[in-house]
Scaffold this motif. Sequence first.
Motif, PDB file in Angstrom:
ATOM      1  N   GLU A  73       0.880  -1.156   0.079  1.00 12.60           N
ATOM      2  CA  GLU A  73      -0.080   0.026  -0.009  1.00 12.60           C
ATOM      3  C   GLU A  73       0.961   1.358   0.185  1.00 12.60           C
ATOM      4  N   ALA A  74       2.121   1.043   0.573  1.00 11.38           N
ATOM      5  CA  ALA A  74       3.041   2.229   0.581  1.00 11.38           C
ATOM      6  C   ALA A  74       3.375   2.785  -0.894  1.00 11.38           C
ATOM      7  N   LEU A  75       3.400   1.881  -1.918  1.00 11.60           N
ATOM      8  CA  LEU A  75       3.585   2.285  -3.303  1.00 11.60           C
ATOM      9  C   LEU A  75       2.678   3.310  -3.829  1.00 11.60           C
ATOM     10  N   ALA A  76       1.400   3.253  -3.477  1.00 14.42           N
ATOM     11  CA  ALA A  76       0.277   3.888  -3.869  1.00 14.42           C
ATOM     12  C   ALA A  76       0.304   5.535  -3.635  1.00 14.42           C
ATOM     13  N   SER A  77       1.191   5.846  -2.508  1.00 15.30           N
ATOM     14  CA  SER A  77       1.186   7.369  -2.460  1.00 15.30           C
ATOM     15  C   SER A  77       2.706   7.726  -2.720  1.00 15.30           C
ATOM     16  N   ALA A  78       3.467   6.855  -3.349  1.00 13.18           N
ATOM     17  CA  ALA A  78       4.978   7.230  -3.425  1.00 13.18           C
ATOM     18  C   ALA A  78       5.096   8.099  -4.851  1.00 13.18           C
ATOM     19  N   ASP A  79       6.196   9.170  -4.742  1.00  9.80           N
ATOM     20  CA  ASP A  79       6.480   9.899  -5.835  1.00  9.80           C
ATOM     21  C   ASP A  79       7.416   9.095  -6.565  1.00  9.80           C
ATOM     22  N   PRO A 111       0.184   6.152 -12.115  1.00 10.03           N
ATOM     23  CA  PRO A 111       0.650   6.552 -13.331  1.00 10.03           C
ATOM     24  C   PRO A 111       1.535   7.862 -13.077  1.00 10.03           C
ATOM     25  N   GLY A 112       2.806   8.011 -13.741  1.00 16.03           N
ATOM     26  CA  GLY A 112       3.602   9.043 -13.601  1.00 16.03           C
ATOM     27  C   GLY A 112       4.620   8.995 -12.510  1.00 16.03           C
ATOM     28  N   THR A 113       4.490   7.965 -11.702  1.00 18.26           N
ATOM     29  CA  THR A 113       5.613   7.917 -10.611  1.00 18.26           C
ATOM     30  C   THR A 113       6.768   7.703 -11.029  1.00 18.26           C
ATOM     31  N   ARG A 114       7.742   8.099 -10.599  1.00 26.73           N
ATOM     32  CA  ARG A 114       9.306   7.894 -10.937  1.00 26.73           C
ATOM     33  C   ARG A 114       9.482   6.414 -10.617  1.00 26.73           C
ATOM     34  N   ILE A 115      10.340   5.737 -11.298  1.00 25.90           N
ATOM     35  CA  ILE A 115      10.554   4.429 -10.957  1.00 25.90           C
ATOM     36  C   ILE A 115      12.101   4.020 -11.147  1.00 25.90           C
ATOM     37  N   ALA A 116      12.950   3.557 -10.193  1.00 23.95           N
ATOM     38  CA  ALA A 116      14.172   3.280 -10.309  1.00 23.95           C
ATOM     39  C   ALA A 116      14.554   2.087  -9.787  1.00 23.95           C
ATOM     40  N   SER A 117      15.624   1.484 -10.427  1.00 22.18           N
ATOM     41  CA  SER A 117      16.195   0.165  -9.727  1.00 22.18           C
ATOM     42  C   SER A 117      17.678   0.152  -9.658  1.00 22.18           C
ATOM     43  N   ILE A 118      18.021  -0.763  -8.777  1.00 25.67           N
ATOM     44  CA  ILE A 118      19.576  -0.562  -8.397  1.00 25.67           C
ATOM     45  C   ILE A 118      20.070  -1.997  -8.731  1.00 25.67           C
ATOM     46  N   GLU A 164      15.722   7.615 -18.329  1.00 24.49           N
ATOM     47  CA  GLU A 164      14.648   7.683 -19.283  1.00 24.49           C
ATOM     48  C   GLU A 164      13.367   8.487 -18.783  1.00 24.49           C
ATOM     49  N   GLY A 165      13.744   9.624 -18.072  1.00 27.58           N
ATOM     50  CA  GLY A 165      12.806  10.246 -17.514  1.00 27.58           C
ATOM     51  C   GLY A 165      11.970   9.850 -16.383  1.00 27.58           C
ATOM     52  N   ASP A 166      10.904   9.180 -16.486  1.00 26.47           N
ATOM     53  CA  ASP A 166      10.281   8.274 -15.368  1.00 26.47           C
ATOM     54  C   ASP A 166      10.740   7.091 -15.023  1.00 26.47           C
ATOM     55  N   VAL A 167      11.683   6.594 -15.740  1.00 28.35           N
ATOM     56  CA  VAL A 167      12.298   5.064 -15.342  1.00 28.35           C
ATOM     57  C   VAL A 167      13.859   5.243 -15.558  1.00 28.35           C
ATOM     58  N   LEU A 168      14.496   4.926 -14.130  1.00 27.51           N
ATOM     59  CA  LEU A 168      16.067   4.788 -14.334  1.00 27.51           C
ATOM     60  C   LEU A 168      16.622   3.601 -13.976  1.00 27.51           C
ATOM     61  N   THR A 169      17.565   3.385 -14.223  1.00 26.20           N
ATOM     62  CA  THR A 169      18.266   2.128 -13.802  1.00 26.20           C
ATOM     63  C   THR A 169      19.559   2.220 -13.564  1.00 26.20           C
ATOM     64  N   SER A 170      20.276   1.566 -12.678  1.00 31.49           N
ATOM     65  CA  SER A 170      21.710   1.599 -12.174  1.00 31.49           C
ATOM     66  C   SER A 170      22.506   0.543 -12.175  1.00 31.49           C
TER      67      SER A 170
END
Length: 330
Positions: A73-79, A111-118, A164-170
């Motif tokens: 549920e914490a994901l629903a309010s994340a930026d 939708p529109g949330t920034r998502i990043a991976s490590i 890539e704007g709203d999606v980042l990877t490392s």
Amino acid sequence: MKNRARTTAEPHRVAVLVRDGVMPMELGLVHQLFRNACTSDGAPLYEVTTCACAPGEVRTDADFPIVVGHGPEALASADTVVIPATHALDATEIDGTLPQPLADALARIRPGTRIASICTGAFVLAAAGLLDGRRATTHWKSAADFRRLFPTVRLEPDVLYTDEGDVLTSAGEAAGIDLCLHMIRSDHGAAIANEVARSVVVPPHREGGQAQFIRTPVPEPESSSTACARTWALKNLHRQLSLRDLAGQESMSTRTFTRRFRDEVGISPGQWLIQQRVERARQLLEDTDLPVDRVAEEAGFGNTVSLRQHLQTALGVTPTAYRSTFRGTS
């Protein structure tokens, strides 16, 4: 460049989604970096929450577990959502599919949330279809498996991170630090990102395109590094510096200097100089009232046109737009 900064009264919400086998260092670095980002009067700019597909005990790759109090549920309010790697292989890493609990958790992200991976967290983003047709990276050891499972992703296995704007990877764990600092810099400017880096004693800025894994041979006793030349260049960025100038600081031929520079830094002297000039321009735009033409001169670009071109290439904005975004945000 989209400024994702929220008001100081409402910090930017970062949710870190962990899975069994999470590496404590990757989880810790996200908390450490974002929680050290503050305004000049000490107000936090980010709020970081750890969550899992189900609250409770989560195994790590060390000899201790962690207890996660928040579910999906914490994901629903994340930026911003950050997905670290795991050493516990599941279907995502084996056949490129998402286990149902993980798929259900990701479905909660707005939708529109920034998502990043490590590191190998990129496998999750790819399995969710978020990287199709986009640039991405992961740990170099996992690159072959990633390319086999996700052929539609434009994998760049040699870089530190991609944006890539709203999606980042490392790439690996250390590259996760670079990615977090990059996000802080994009949100709040170079000054705050540099202060965060200083607080945890890491380099303030490594470009995403820098090589993630540089094999540096053991130097011969009589050889010298290029560190003195880099230090000298940073003090003389306002000058028009040539490769011969840099090599001369180390009493090397330009050919030898270029080879050793690339061995040590991972990019060419010319690429490194441009990065440093862009960083200097950002600092001047944020911290001074110098006219843009003076900023161009002090950073070594020579004129406003050159500064505008390089800033547009690196950040996607003009000098004036960058200053209006980040002046006074701290």
